[in-house]
Design a protein around this motif. Structure first.
Motif, mmCIF file in Angstrom:
data_model
loop_
_atom_site.group_PDB
_atom_site.id
_atom_site.type_symbol
_atom_site.label_atom_id
_atom_site.label_comp_id
_atom_site.label_asym_id
_atom_site.label_seq_id
_atom_site.Cartn_x
_atom_site.Cartn_y
_atom_site.Cartn_z
ATOM 1 N N ARG A 90 0.862 -1.194 0.000
ATOM 2 C CA ARG A 90 0.000 0.000 0.000
ATOM 3 C C ARG A 90 0.899 1.245 0.000
ATOM 4 O O ARG A 90 0.636 2.218 -0.701
ATOM 5 C CB ARG A 90 -0.934 -0.040 1.215
ATOM 6 C CG ARG A 90 -1.842 1.153 1.346
ATOM 7 C CD ARG A 90 -3.267 0.874 0.971
ATOM 8 N NE ARG A 90 -4.059 2.089 1.077
ATOM 9 C CZ ARG A 90 -5.372 2.153 0.950
ATOM 10 N NH1 ARG A 90 -6.073 1.090 0.683
ATOM 11 N NH2 ARG A 90 -6.016 3.300 1.056
ATOM 12 N N SER A 339 -17.884 -4.168 2.243
ATOM 13 C CA SER A 339 -16.692 -4.897 2.686
ATOM 14 C C SER A 339 -17.129 -6.080 3.546
ATOM 15 O O SER A 339 -18.084 -5.970 4.313
ATOM 16 C CB SER A 339 -15.797 -3.957 3.502
ATOM 17 O OG SER A 339 -14.587 -4.589 3.829
ATOM 18 N N CYS A 415 -10.752 2.368 0.012
ATOM 19 C CA CYS A 415 -10.385 2.277 -1.403
ATOM 20 C C CYS A 415 -9.206 3.194 -1.726
ATOM 21 O O CYS A 415 -9.290 4.405 -1.524
ATOM 22 C CB CYS A 415 -11.589 2.668 -2.253
ATOM 23 S SG CYS A 415 -11.205 2.698 -4.002
HETATM 24 C C1 HEM Z 1 -16.580 4.544 -7.730
HETATM 25 C C2 HEM Z 1 -15.555 3.740 -7.814
HETATM 26 C C3 HEM Z 1 -15.068 2.837 -6.711
HETATM 27 C C4 HEM Z 1 -15.719 2.316 -5.622
HETATM 28 C C5 HEM Z 1 -17.158 2.550 -5.205
HETATM 29 C C6 HEM Z 1 -14.756 1.516 -4.884
HETATM 30 C C7 HEM Z 1 -15.027 0.860 -3.690
HETATM 31 C C8 HEM Z 1 -14.091 0.172 -2.958
HETATM 32 C C9 HEM Z 1 -14.349 -0.454 -1.683
HETATM 33 C C10 HEM Z 1 -15.681 -0.465 -0.938
HETATM 34 C C11 HEM Z 1 -13.198 -1.043 -1.265
HETATM 35 C C12 HEM Z 1 -12.980 -1.882 0.006
HETATM 36 C C13 HEM Z 1 -13.147 -3.331 -0.380
HETATM 37 C C14 HEM Z 1 -13.012 -4.311 0.766
HETATM 38 O O1 HEM Z 1 -13.010 -3.927 1.926
HETATM 39 O O2 HEM Z 1 -12.921 -5.520 0.483
HETATM 40 C C15 HEM Z 1 -12.198 -0.792 -2.277
HETATM 41 C C16 HEM Z 1 -10.892 -1.239 -2.218
HETATM 42 C C17 HEM Z 1 -9.994 -1.089 -3.250
HETATM 43 N N1 HEM Z 1 -10.165 -0.365 -4.404
HETATM 44 FE FE1 HEM Z 1 -11.827 0.692 -4.935
HETATM 45 N N2 HEM Z 1 -13.563 1.541 -5.552
HETATM 46 C C18 HEM Z 1 -13.694 2.343 -6.664
HETATM 47 C C19 HEM Z 1 -12.722 2.672 -7.572
HETATM 48 C C20 HEM Z 1 -11.441 2.180 -7.566
HETATM 49 C C21 HEM Z 1 -10.413 2.504 -8.527
HETATM 50 C C22 HEM Z 1 -10.566 3.511 -9.679
HETATM 51 C C23 HEM Z 1 -9.316 1.744 -8.216
HETATM 52 C C24 HEM Z 1 -7.957 1.663 -8.867
HETATM 53 C C25 HEM Z 1 -7.631 2.033 -10.046
HETATM 54 C C26 HEM Z 1 -9.651 0.974 -7.031
HETATM 55 C C27 HEM Z 1 -8.803 0.083 -6.402
HETATM 56 C C28 HEM Z 1 -9.046 -0.504 -5.175
HETATM 57 C C29 HEM Z 1 -8.087 -1.353 -4.492
HETATM 58 C C30 HEM Z 1 -6.717 -1.796 -5.018
HETATM 59 C C31 HEM Z 1 -8.679 -1.705 -3.275
HETATM 60 C C32 HEM Z 1 -8.035 -2.530 -2.149
HETATM 61 C C33 HEM Z 1 -7.305 -1.553 -1.227
HETATM 62 C C34 HEM Z 1 -6.634 -2.172 -0.018
HETATM 63 O O3 HEM Z 1 -7.135 -3.174 0.514
HETATM 64 O O4 HEM Z 1 -5.628 -1.611 0.394
HETATM 65 N N3 HEM Z 1 -10.942 1.268 -6.670
HETATM 66 N N4 HEM Z 1 -12.771 -0.047 -3.283
#
Ligand code: HEM
Length: 479
Positions: A90, A339, A415
């Motif tokens: 991260r 999540s 995120c």
């Molecule tokens: C409206 C758009 C988006 C929404 C609603 C969203 C929502 C989320 C949510 C709720 C999580 C937590 C998931 C969990 O706890 O299992 C998450 C994690 C993550 N998201 Fe997004 N996301 C969005 C866009 C993006 C974009 C554009 C990227 C990358 C280009 C991205 C990459 C990631 C990554 C890599 C994680 C894991 C982070 C970690 O655990 O350190 N997301 N996202």
């Protein structure tokens, strides 16, 4: 669930249960025995109790996430990593998502958004009904290609091997034991297909990774921080000084897993959010008028200059509070994903009003953003699309309550791509809403949930909530 349309997304289930059987809900949470479809669930939709297991303590992700992702990334990806290993990666990737870095990539994003705008104009000319979400997914995937690889994927104009293999692979992820999923999961060809999709993705990405390493060694870095460039920098800094530049397979596997998960996590979530922005705007003409007025004020009335203005001064996108409110409201009413965490023997949730404690051991804790974000007790006029609530100050009726908005989740595992998604969405809205009217075009007999034909569905090959029928729309250019 049989009372509702068969394709409704699973995240509605606890809410529908609570509505139809209020006697089962402790305010803000519900224990649900889902055997044999899924593990026993503790669905939580009280903001402060959600904070207890994601922010105050960040419980580990539920193991069902790992079993879903293992054949896809071998868990070498940020979403599934944990502990020190997650922390290290991260930290490596954070610079890619700073506002400064995203702004530096904006001219390349705009080249991709141009293709999307042309697609919408083409649909306006032909009068066709467009599946808006499909067009949006092409655009968001191409933008991610720029943000994580600094490469043009051209998904919007031609077939791209990487995207095709990724979509096929996602369709093979085993999410639950629902009957259609079981048929897919028990197909004897599934392991071979997954192996083959992984092979295609690796073959596509390998030359890009090797080239980036060579460029770094030759001092030809582009200056942008992408997922690939940051991983490469880290790899080269840790290579022993006498070492050659042979890419070791272990590094390759990790970088590819990371790229896959970034593409997976960022493309359809952002495209869904965009589809719902247009949908909600079309249903709320006065909001649309206010949005257009904000764009006129900040970007000037002549829309033919907007593109160049944003490319040269991307910070203009940070001066659009009402547009930000539109996006936040779309994500409030239609969050794509929640999540899931693993309950623990010694971990209890405490209700903030009653002090009552709830055991979590043996349960999959589901932080249900859809539930909390539509709850009347935390959101005045909860079902209304009101971007102005995001401008309300403390003490005002519409002021947003702490912890209640969580489409990107909160806490350390929030995120990483949330800034990128929101800046991208602001840019797309700024480049479209003043030039065209986008109206939903659902068939008359399309079913509705809570009076909404555009309810979120579970599509084959998709984990997140998607707009029904891919959000069919008709587009008209404004004169
Ligand atoms: C409206 C758009 C988006 C929404 C609603 C969203 C929502 C989320 C949510 C709720 C999580 C937590 C998931 C969990 O706890 O299992 C998450 C994690 C993550 N998201 Fe997004 N996301 C969005 C866009 C993006 C974009 C554009 C990227 C990358 C280009 C991205 C990459 C990631 C990554 C890599 C994680 C894991 C982070 C970690 O655990 O350190 N997301 N996202």
């Amino acid at each position: 669930m049989a009372k509702y349309p068969g394709d409704i997304h699973g995240q509605y289930m606890p809410l529908l249960l609570a509505k139809d059987h209020p006697e089962l809900e402790v305010p803000g949470l519900m224990y649900i025995d889902l055997w044999p479809i899924a593990p026993p669930m503790l669905a939580v939709f009280h903001p402060d109790m959600m904070a207890q297991f994601t922010q105050i303590t960040s419980l580990p992700k539920h193991p069902s996430l790992a079993s879903e992702f293992r054949p896809f990334t071998q868990l070498n990806d940020l979403l599934n990593m944990s502990g020190e290993r997650w922390k290290m990666w991260r930290g490596i990737f954070n610079p890619a998502f700073s506002v400064k870095n995203i702004s530096s990539l904006m001219p390349s994003f705009i080249e991709e958004i141009d293709v999307f705008v042309d697609r919408l104009k083409g649909a306006a000319e032909s009068g066709e009904i467009l599946r808006l979400e499909d067009a949006a997914i092409g655009c968001t995937t191409d933008v991610i290609g720029r943000a994580i690889l600094d490469v043009r994927l051209h998904c919007q104009t031609r077939k791209n091997e990487l995207q095709e293999a990724l979509r096929r692979q996602i369709a093979l992820l085993w999410i639950s034991n629902a009957p259609d999923q079981l048929v897919m999961a028990l197909n004897p060809l599934r392991p071979f297909r997954m192996w083959n999709n992984n092979r295609i993705m690796k073959n596509y990405l390998r030359p890009h990774i090797e080239r980036r390493i060579q460029e770094y060694l030759n001092g030809q870095s582009t200056g942008h921080n992408t997922i690939l460039s940051l991983a490469t920098k880290d790899f080269l800094s840790r290579r022993d000084s006498s070492g050659g530049v042979e890419v070791d397979e272990r590094f390759l596997d990790i970088v590819i897993a990371q790229i896959k998960v970034f593409m997976f996590a960022g493309h359809d979530t952002t495209a869904t959010a965009l589809s719902y922005c247009y949908y909600l705007l079309s249903k709320n003409p006065s909001t649309l008028a206010t949005l257009r007025a904000e764009h006129n004020t900040v970007l000037g009335r002549d829309t033919s200059t907007t593109r160049a203005q944003i490319a040269t001064s991307p910070t203009l996108l940070n001066q659009l509070p009402y547009t930000t409110g539109v996006i936040k409201e779309a994500l409030r009413l239609f969050p794509p994903v929640g999540s899931i965490r693993k309950g623990q023997p010694d971990f209890y949730l405490t209700h903030p009003d009653t002090g009552k404690r709830f055991p979590t051991d043996g349960f999959m804790l589901f932080s249900l953003s859809l539930g909390v974000q539509r709850a009347e007790e935390f959101w005045p006029r909860a079902t209304e699309f009101l971007p102005e609530r995001w401008l309300a100050k403390e003490g005002e009726q519409l002021h947003v309550r702490k912890n209640a908005w969580r489409p990107f989740e909160h806490g350390p595992r929030n995120c990483i791509g949330q800034e990128l998604a929101q800046i991208e969405l602001r840019a797309i809205l700024a480049l479209t809403v003043r030039d065209m009217d986008i109206e939903p075009a659902f068939p008359d007999d399309s079913p509705a949930v809570w009076g909404e034909k555009a309810y979120q569905v579970m599509e084959v090959g998709m984990i997140t909530g998607h707009p029904k029928l891919g959000m069919p729309v008709r587009i008209k250019m404004r004169v």
